[in-house]
Scaffold this motif. Structure first.
Motif, PDB file in Angstrom:
ATOM      1  N   MET A   1      46.162  10.867 -23.189  1.00 43.68           N
ATOM      2  CA  MET A   1      47.789  10.517 -22.933  1.00 43.68           C
ATOM      3  C   MET A   1      48.694  11.353 -23.215  1.00 43.68           C
ATOM      4  O   MET A   1      49.184  12.783 -24.303  1.00 43.68           O
ATOM      5  CB  MET A   1      48.471   9.143 -24.258  1.00 43.68           C
ATOM      6  N   ALA A   2      49.444  12.331 -22.297  1.00 42.06           N
ATOM      7  CA  ALA A   2      49.457  13.294 -21.961  1.00 42.06           C
ATOM      8  C   ALA A   2      50.927  13.342 -22.827  1.00 42.06           C
ATOM      9  O   ALA A   2      51.610  13.868 -23.158  1.00 42.06           O
ATOM     10  CB  ALA A   2      49.643  13.540 -20.299  1.00 42.06           C
ATOM     11  N   PHE A   3      51.465  12.212 -22.584  1.00 42.14           N
ATOM     12  CA  PHE A   3      53.184  12.473 -23.105  1.00 42.14           C
ATOM     13  C   PHE A   3      53.666  11.648 -24.957  1.00 42.14           C
ATOM     14  O   PHE A   3      54.542  10.875 -25.064  1.00 42.14           O
ATOM     15  CB  PHE A   3      53.872  11.436 -21.649  1.00 42.14           C
ATOM     16  N   LYS A   4      52.378  10.824 -25.270  1.00 48.32           N
ATOM     17  CA  LYS A   4      52.756  10.222 -26.290  1.00 48.32           C
ATOM     18  C   LYS A   4      53.272  10.839 -27.377  1.00 48.32           C
ATOM     19  O   LYS A   4      53.211  12.146 -27.338  1.00 48.32           O
ATOM     20  CB  LYS A   4      50.844  10.463 -26.769  1.00 48.32           C
ATOM     21  N   ASN A   5      54.898  10.007 -27.880  1.00 54.47           N
ATOM     22  CA  ASN A   5      55.624  10.780 -28.623  1.00 54.47           C
ATOM     23  C   ASN A   5      56.709  11.445 -27.754  1.00 54.47           C
ATOM     24  O   ASN A   5      57.153  12.698 -28.201  1.00 54.47           O
ATOM     25  CB  ASN A   5      54.680  10.991 -30.080  1.00 54.47           C
ATOM     26  N   GLN A   6      56.395  11.576 -26.072  1.00 52.72           N
ATOM     27  CA  GLN A   6      57.520  12.387 -25.989  1.00 52.72           C
ATOM     28  C   GLN A   6      58.571  11.571 -25.561  1.00 52.72           C
ATOM     29  O   GLN A   6      58.359  10.211 -25.012  1.00 52.72           O
ATOM     30  CB  GLN A   6      56.686  13.415 -24.948  1.00 52.72           C
ATOM     31  N   LYS A   7      59.944  12.194 -25.059  1.00 52.16           N
ATOM     32  CA  LYS A   7      61.298  11.164 -24.596  1.00 52.16           C
ATOM     33  C   LYS A   7      60.899  11.577 -22.827  1.00 52.16           C
ATOM     34  O   LYS A   7      61.481  12.642 -23.098  1.00 52.16           O
ATOM     35  CB  LYS A   7      62.509  11.296 -25.573  1.00 52.16           C
ATOM     36  N   VAL A   8      61.059  10.533 -22.099  1.00 51.53           N
ATOM     37  CA  VAL A   8      61.032  10.404 -20.915  1.00 51.53           C
ATOM     38  C   VAL A   8      62.726  10.209 -20.081  1.00 51.53           C
ATOM     39  O   VAL A   8      62.370   8.504 -20.568  1.00 51.53           O
ATOM     40  CB  VAL A   8      59.713  10.319 -20.155  1.00 51.53           C
ATOM     41  N   ILE A   9      63.385   9.979 -19.546  1.00 55.33           N
ATOM     42  CA  ILE A   9      64.079  10.251 -19.001  1.00 55.33           C
ATOM     43  C   ILE A   9      63.890  10.116 -17.188  1.00 55.33           C
ATOM     44  O   ILE A   9      64.150  10.822 -17.170  1.00 55.33           O
ATOM     45  CB  ILE A   9      66.091  10.725 -19.312  1.00 55.33           C
ATOM     46  N   ILE A  10      64.542   8.768 -16.601  1.00 62.74           N
ATOM     47  CA  ILE A  10      64.263   8.582 -15.499  1.00 62.74           C
ATOM     48  C   ILE A  10      65.539   8.439 -15.076  1.00 62.74           C
ATOM     49  O   ILE A  10      65.955   6.954 -14.867  1.00 62.74           O
ATOM     50  CB  ILE A  10      62.827   7.781 -15.030  1.00 62.74           C
ATOM     51  N   ALA A  11      66.217   9.421 -14.483  1.00 61.37           N
ATOM     52  CA  ALA A  11      67.600   8.565 -13.560  1.00 61.37           C
ATOM     53  C   ALA A  11      67.455   8.319 -12.505  1.00 61.37           C
ATOM     54  O   ALA A  11      67.096   9.153 -11.350  1.00 61.37           O
ATOM     55  CB  ALA A  11      68.725  10.330 -14.016  1.00 61.37           C
ATOM     56  N   GLY A  12      68.020   7.036 -11.777  1.00 60.86           N
ATOM     57  CA  GLY A  12      67.784   6.102 -11.227  1.00 60.86           C
ATOM     58  C   GLY A  12      66.396   5.549 -10.934  1.00 60.86           C
ATOM     59  O   GLY A  12      65.663   5.487 -10.209  1.00 60.86           O
ATOM     60  N   GLY A  13      66.053   5.375 -12.100  1.00 65.38           N
ATOM     61  CA  GLY A  13      64.376   4.011 -12.559  1.00 65.38           C
ATOM     62  C   GLY A  13      64.794   3.340 -12.324  1.00 65.38           C
ATOM     63  O   GLY A  13      63.773   2.322 -13.185  1.00 65.38           O
ATOM     64  N   THR A  14      65.346   2.528 -12.050  1.00 65.90           N
ATOM     65  CA  THR A  14      65.813   1.165 -11.966  1.00 65.90           C
ATOM     66  C   THR A  14      64.978   0.509 -10.856  1.00 65.90           C
ATOM     67  O   THR A  14      64.665  -0.343  -9.778  1.00 65.90           O
ATOM     68  CB  THR A  14      67.181   0.081 -11.703  1.00 65.90           C
ATOM     69  N   SER A  15      64.795   0.845  -9.899  1.00 70.04           N
ATOM     70  CA  SER A  15      63.810   0.443  -8.402  1.00 70.04           C
ATOM     71  C   SER A  15      63.363   1.393  -7.934  1.00 70.04           C
ATOM     72  O   SER A  15      63.430   3.346  -8.029  1.00 70.04           O
ATOM     73  CB  SER A  15      64.733  -0.201  -7.138  1.00 70.04           C
ATOM     74  N   GLY A  16      62.020   1.162  -6.166  1.00 69.21           N
ATOM     75  CA  GLY A  16      61.543   2.364  -5.736  1.00 69.21           C
ATOM     76  C   GLY A  16      60.449   3.373  -6.693  1.00 69.21           C
ATOM     77  O   GLY A  16      59.678   2.975  -7.428  1.00 69.21           O
ATOM     78  N   ILE A  17      60.530   4.825  -6.527  1.00 70.10           N
ATOM     79  CA  ILE A  17      60.373   5.956  -6.684  1.00 70.10           C
ATOM     80  C   ILE A  17      60.478   5.525  -8.437  1.00 70.10           C
ATOM     81  O   ILE A  17      59.352   6.046  -8.678  1.00 70.10           O
ATOM     82  CB  ILE A  17      60.349   6.822  -5.976  1.00 70.10           C
ATOM     83  N   GLY A  18      61.306   5.591  -8.510  1.00 71.89           N
ATOM     84  CA  GLY A  18      62.397   6.216  -9.839  1.00 71.89           C
ATOM     85  C   GLY A  18      61.690   5.094 -10.639  1.00 71.89           C
ATOM     86  O   GLY A  18      60.804   4.697 -12.036  1.00 71.89           O
ATOM     87  N   LEU A  19      61.327   4.134 -10.673  1.00 71.99           N
ATOM     88  CA  LEU A  19      60.739   2.820 -11.040  1.00 71.99           C
ATOM     89  C   LEU A  19      59.228   2.699 -11.455  1.00 71.99           C
ATOM     90  O   LEU A  19      58.765   2.889 -12.432  1.00 71.99           O
ATOM     91  CB  LEU A  19      61.015   1.130 -10.716  1.00 71.99           C
ATOM     92  N   ALA A  20      58.543   3.404 -10.332  1.00 72.70           N
ATOM     93  CA  ALA A  20      56.963   3.221 -10.366  1.00 72.70           C
ATOM     94  C   ALA A  20      57.062   4.815 -10.824  1.00 72.70           C
ATOM     95  O   ALA A  20      55.797   4.660 -11.848  1.00 72.70           O
ATOM     96  CB  ALA A  20      56.681   4.022  -8.714  1.00 72.70           C
ATOM     97  N   THR A  21      57.785   5.451 -11.315  1.00 75.90           N
ATOM     98  CA  THR A  21      57.624   6.848 -12.578  1.00 75.90           C
ATOM     99  C   THR A  21      58.156   6.258 -13.182  1.00 75.90           C
ATOM    100  O   THR A  21      57.368   6.483 -14.335  1.00 75.90           O
ATOM    101  CB  THR A  21      58.783   7.879 -11.708  1.00 75.90           C
ATOM    102  N   ALA A  22      58.776   5.236 -13.885  1.00 75.33           N
ATOM    103  CA  ALA A  22      58.807   4.777 -14.647  1.00 75.33           C
ATOM    104  C   ALA A  22      57.946   4.788 -15.972  1.00 75.33           C
ATOM    105  O   ALA A  22      57.366   4.047 -16.884  1.00 75.33           O
ATOM    106  CB  ALA A  22      60.465   4.402 -15.190  1.00 75.33           C
TER     107      ALA A  22
END
Length: 235
Positions: free
Chosen positions: A1-22
């Motif tokens: 789990m490369a991102f365990k305990n890390q905070k990630v912000i997805i600006a525009g993360g509510t649909s499409g590529i952004g949501l899939a990424t989130a």
């Protein structure tokens, strides 16, 4: 789990590529937060287990307030889009291109500026979402291509200026997302079929195809200043 305990912000993360990424970051145990403007999409993201905040990325004041409350950030993905600037230049309203720059180019820059004081520099990353129109030289895309090209020009320069914080971008080709909803369902189906016939991999991308490229750039601590083209060989 490369991102365990890390905070990630997805600006525009509510649909499409952004949501899939989130969702993909969340599956990798990251503390994932999404932003957007549409309340219905924000509520839908929350129902998927994603903390979601209403933020207008054209507003530096809203962005400053958001990041001051969020605190330290390990990875920032900016998946803000615009469909402004499409059309042959002879018939294109230049104000439409200006709106494209406001909605995407300036929103990206506003977000970076607001986030920088809170970004973890060592092994931290910022990943922009551009598009193949920035380099593909397709007729009818001079305006929208200028927006994406302007962002891509900045990537290697920012990588040098802001190191050790890593700055990269992913440039997708044709992706089946709500971005295409300005077309009717039948026209979109025909358009995708036409594109698929000319793409070496024989299909348009799904949002998850692009999301996995974004996660690669965030995870790989030896990649910076790059624009990763993810277009199925279209270019």
């Amino acid at each position: 789990m490369a991102f365990k305990n890390q905070k990630v912000i997805i600006a525009g993360g509510t649909s499409g590529i952004g949501l899939a990424t989130a969702l993909m970051f969340a599956d990798q145990s990251a503390s994932t937060v999404v932003t957007g403007r549409d309340l219905l999409k924000l509520k839908a993201a929350e129902q998927l287990g994603l903390p979601a905040f209403q933020v207008d990325s054209t507003s530096p004041a809203q962005l400053d307030n958001f990041f001051s409350n969020i605190g330290i950030v390990n990875h920032l993905v900016i998946a803000l889009g615009s469909n402004k600037g499409l059309g042959n230049f002879k018939e294109l309203d230049l104000d439409n291109i200006r709106k494209g720059f406001e909605e995407k180019y300036w929103s990206h820059l506003n977000t970076i500026k607001a986030a920088l004081p809170y970004m973890v520099s060592t092994n931290g990353s910022i990943t922009l979402l551009t598009a193949i129109t920035g380099t593909a030289k397709i007729p009818g895309t001079s305006g929208i291509g200028a927006v994406n090209g302007a962002l891509e020009i900045m990537v290697p320069i920012l990588a040098k200026e802001l190191h050790p914080l890593r700055i990269n971008a992913v440039s997708p080709g044709i992706v089946d997302t709500p971005w295409w909803d300005f077309l009717s369902a039948e026209t979109k189906k025909e358009t995708f079929a036409d594109y698929a016939a000319h793409i070496p991999l024989g299909r348009v991308a799904q949002p998850e195809d692009i999301a996995s490229a974004i996660l690669f750039l965030a995870a790989n601590t030896y990649v910076t200043g790059k624009v990763l083209v993810c277009d199925g060989g279209m270019a």
